[in-house]
Scaffold this motif. Sequence first.
Motif, mmCIF file in Angstrom:
data_model
loop_
_atom_site.group_PDB
_atom_site.id
_atom_site.type_symbol
_atom_site.label_atom_id
_atom_site.label_comp_id
_atom_site.label_asym_id
_atom_site.label_seq_id
_atom_site.Cartn_x
_atom_site.Cartn_y
_atom_site.Cartn_z
ATOM 1 N N ASP A 243 11.340 -19.851 -11.320
ATOM 2 C CA ASP A 243 10.172 -19.354 -11.113
ATOM 3 C C ASP A 243 11.563 -18.467 -10.166
ATOM 4 O OD1 ASP A 243 7.850 -20.216 -11.798
ATOM 5 O OD2 ASP A 243 7.802 -21.296 -10.251
ATOM 6 N N LEU A 244 11.766 -17.189 -9.224
ATOM 7 C CA LEU A 244 12.498 -16.295 -9.174
ATOM 8 C C LEU A 244 11.004 -15.993 -9.043
ATOM 9 C CD1 LEU A 244 14.495 -15.065 -8.204
ATOM 10 C CD2 LEU A 244 15.102 -13.761 -9.956
ATOM 11 N N LEU A 245 11.495 -14.983 -7.322
ATOM 12 C CA LEU A 245 10.695 -14.450 -6.407
ATOM 13 C C LEU A 245 11.925 -13.724 -5.636
ATOM 14 C CD1 LEU A 245 8.663 -17.167 -6.490
ATOM 15 C CD2 LEU A 245 6.939 -15.789 -5.395
ATOM 16 N N THR A 246 11.404 -12.717 -5.246
ATOM 17 C CA THR A 246 12.066 -11.422 -4.139
ATOM 18 C C THR A 246 11.272 -10.626 -3.314
ATOM 19 O OG1 THR A 246 13.779 -10.535 -6.237
ATOM 20 C CG2 THR A 246 13.722 -9.161 -3.952
ATOM 21 N N PHE A 247 11.046 -10.615 -1.949
ATOM 22 C CA PHE A 247 10.532 -10.524 -1.243
ATOM 23 C C PHE A 247 10.777 -9.097 -0.326
ATOM 24 C CE2 PHE A 247 10.461 -15.134 -1.723
ATOM 25 C CZ PHE A 247 8.926 -15.532 -1.356
ATOM 26 N N PHE A 248 9.806 -8.347 -0.497
ATOM 27 C CA PHE A 248 10.593 -6.675 0.418
ATOM 28 C C PHE A 248 10.653 -6.640 1.275
ATOM 29 C CE2 PHE A 248 10.310 -6.115 -4.583
ATOM 30 C CZ PHE A 248 11.642 -5.825 -4.493
ATOM 31 N N ILE A 249 11.419 -6.925 2.222
ATOM 32 C CA ILE A 249 11.391 -6.939 4.147
ATOM 33 C C ILE A 249 10.523 -4.955 4.515
ATOM 34 C CG2 ILE A 249 11.414 -8.274 6.061
ATOM 35 C CD1 ILE A 249 10.834 -10.015 3.981
ATOM 36 N N ASP A 250 9.777 -4.927 5.272
ATOM 37 C CA ASP A 250 9.633 -4.008 5.819
ATOM 38 C C ASP A 250 9.751 -4.266 7.905
ATOM 39 O OD1 ASP A 250 9.569 -1.590 7.464
ATOM 40 O OD2 ASP A 250 7.495 -1.359 6.467
ATOM 41 N N GLN A 251 10.780 -4.560 8.846
ATOM 42 C CA GLN A 251 10.935 -4.549 9.929
ATOM 43 C C GLN A 251 10.430 -4.435 10.463
ATOM 44 O OE1 GLN A 251 14.036 -3.475 8.168
ATOM 45 N NE2 GLN A 251 13.514 -1.114 8.772
ATOM 46 N N ASN A 252 9.678 -2.687 10.465
ATOM 47 C CA ASN A 252 8.978 -1.839 11.530
ATOM 48 C C ASN A 252 7.594 -2.804 11.310
ATOM 49 O OD1 ASN A 252 10.813 0.043 11.708
ATOM 50 N ND2 ASN A 252 10.211 0.807 9.982
ATOM 51 N N ARG A 253 7.189 -3.356 10.518
ATOM 52 C CA ARG A 253 6.101 -4.538 10.931
ATOM 53 C C ARG A 253 6.606 -5.506 11.875
ATOM 54 N NH1 ARG A 253 3.199 -4.284 4.683
ATOM 55 N NH2 ARG A 253 3.437 -1.903 4.321
ATOM 56 N N LEU A 254 7.486 -5.927 12.008
ATOM 57 C CA LEU A 254 7.523 -6.960 13.025
ATOM 58 C C LEU A 254 6.824 -6.847 14.064
ATOM 59 C CD1 LEU A 254 10.914 -8.270 13.020
ATOM 60 C CD2 LEU A 254 8.832 -10.279 12.218
ATOM 61 N N GLU A 255 5.673 -7.601 14.376
ATOM 62 C CA GLU A 255 5.262 -7.604 15.673
ATOM 63 C C GLU A 255 6.309 -7.954 17.415
ATOM 64 O OE1 GLU A 255 2.065 -10.520 15.978
ATOM 65 O OE2 GLU A 255 1.292 -9.062 13.699
ATOM 66 N N LEU A 256 6.296 -6.617 17.906
ATOM 67 C CA LEU A 256 7.801 -6.540 18.757
ATOM 68 C C LEU A 256 7.023 -7.466 19.697
ATOM 69 C CD1 LEU A 256 9.535 -4.277 18.200
ATOM 70 C CD2 LEU A 256 10.221 -5.926 18.311
ATOM 71 N N GLY A 257 7.297 -8.461 20.692
ATOM 72 C CA GLY A 257 7.256 -9.213 22.566
ATOM 73 C C GLY A 257 8.346 -9.048 23.019
ATOM 74 N N ASN A 258 8.234 -8.850 24.629
ATOM 75 C CA ASN A 258 8.729 -9.123 25.137
ATOM 76 C C ASN A 258 8.857 -10.514 26.172
ATOM 77 O OD1 ASN A 258 11.049 -8.078 27.170
ATOM 78 N ND2 ASN A 258 9.764 -6.465 27.979
ATOM 79 N N PRO A 259 9.412 -11.435 25.709
ATOM 80 C CA PRO A 259 9.376 -12.515 27.098
ATOM 81 C C PRO A 259 10.731 -12.411 28.506
ATOM 82 C CG PRO A 259 11.186 -12.568 24.552
ATOM 83 C CD PRO A 259 10.930 -10.937 24.915
ATOM 84 N N VAL A 260 11.083 -10.810 28.136
ATOM 85 C CA VAL A 260 11.679 -10.610 29.506
ATOM 86 C C VAL A 260 11.528 -9.232 29.864
ATOM 87 C CG1 VAL A 260 14.250 -11.195 30.272
ATOM 88 C CG2 VAL A 260 13.185 -11.920 28.376
#
Length: 571
Positions: A243-260
């Motif tokens: 098996d081979l899988l390729t995952f296409f990543i969209d960094q703009n879909r990251l849920e940004l949080g602010n720990p500081v």
Amino acid sequence: MKNTRAPYRKNYFLIVAFATVLTASLVVALILAINMTTNKVESEFSSRKGEVLEHNLLSFNDFFQNKIPEISFYQGYLDSATASILADTILRNYPFVEQIMFYDVILNNHMSSQYGYSYNNLIIYPTGIFEFSLKSDSVQVQAVDSLNKTALIRPVEQRFKHSRKYHSSFLLDDFNHMAYKFASFIERVDTANVVFTDIAFQVFYSVTPGKISYMNIPRKDDLRVYKDLMEDNFAQASSYEHDLLTFFIDQNRLELGNPVPELYQHIEIQPLVYDHINLNPDLLVTETPMPGAMSDHKLVLSSSSAFLSAEINKRLYPVLGGILLIYLFLIMFAYLIYRNLYINNRMYKLQYDFINNLTHEFKTPVSVIKIAGNNIGSAKQLSDQERTMYSKILDVESDKLNNLMNTLLSFTQIENKSIKLKKSYVDLHEFCERFEAATRLKFPDLKLSWRVDAQEPIFTDPVLLGSIFQNLTDNAYKYSRAGERSLKIHIFKKKKSFIMTFQDQGIGIAKSELEHVFKKFYRVQSQYNQQGSIGLGLAFCKELVNFMGGSISAESELGQGTTFTIHLPIE
């Protein structure tokens, strides 16, 4: 000879120097606190961006380190249906995974394909390519093509020739790259000593901006089989699934949080080539590149000067409060030193005046007695009138000395609590009558009046009570003008106390000095007090009243007179 007073060493210069150094230290401490707090906040603004990046990559790291390796559990037995279930889980739990490409791979030694990859006798090629994406809250599955068709590359080209992201060579290059790494690994691997933890990332992962490709890690036994296939050690035809899988990543879909949140006002993801043009001079910006499949982007963090100033002030106020608290403590310490010097100075002055006045008080009657004694001794004959005069002089002056000595002795005894009260029931009417008779003999020109509004006797020490009456009467006589000397005594009961007031019409006492009149050696500065006072009369009265369990207070007005009020408890 002029009488000069030895000055008391006050050392006020040391107090002023201490206050000056303390104030300068406060200013320096405040400046350092402000600068250090400001520098610390600005330093944290630049250094804690890694903490923000790590926080926002938690889900991505979980996906990369934990979820992707689960594919190896299937050991090549994924099909389109099973891969669809796996893709559904990934797409729903990791929103930054935009699409998944699944390659159903075959490894054999007998079936060739112009679209696969071959190395010696090992042939690696896809039997099917499937695309998974989440649309309308459901997983969409599209079969790009299958080996059952005569040509693989043509459908791929037809499907992606107008796509902005994919095209045929892209798909096959991705597959061929992973197949090449895998075949090269099999060719050089020592199947007896292989350690997958050391080589897993280099061989079975391919991470490029925007995508992650992963081929399932085979077992050691499977590696031996694949190596035999490559070396043509199999007589019969054999096929194995992979098996081979390729995952296409969209960094703009990251849920940004602010720990500081106290340092960073805004957080955003921008392309790595993005150049922030700071048109606002009050805006502070810092950035950090993102790793792995998002390495073509960076995390940009910004805050306004006013926002950071609020955090600086928030951290600064407790520090300033601590500095000011220490400063106030030191100021209080300096004040206590000054107060001690001030009290010592006053005590020095009072004691100096006391010694001078006491010397004068002793010197005057002693001188009079000596002169009278010399006159008596040098006279050849004394008349009855002269004998009576000298006798009266010696009697009066000796009484003065005796009273002075008794006062000093009694004061010391009361302060040291070396005497005991000898209480008895005293009839106040009889007591006042006897006191009036004695006072008229001593002060014929004093207008004395008294009134007792209490029928029951008082239980107290009559000798000490008489001393109180005598001292207050002497005080009223001494501080009244000639021809205006008067004293009104009023005694009555109120609740659980006997109240005794002594009201004169003397010169009065200034309010600034009223609180000091009961202090030892203190003398009110007036023309009536330049001779014959050592500052013990009212202090002695207060000690007596306190010793008897009562209290004494004074009210006065300049030119109108003074009223002393005594409270003695009823027993």
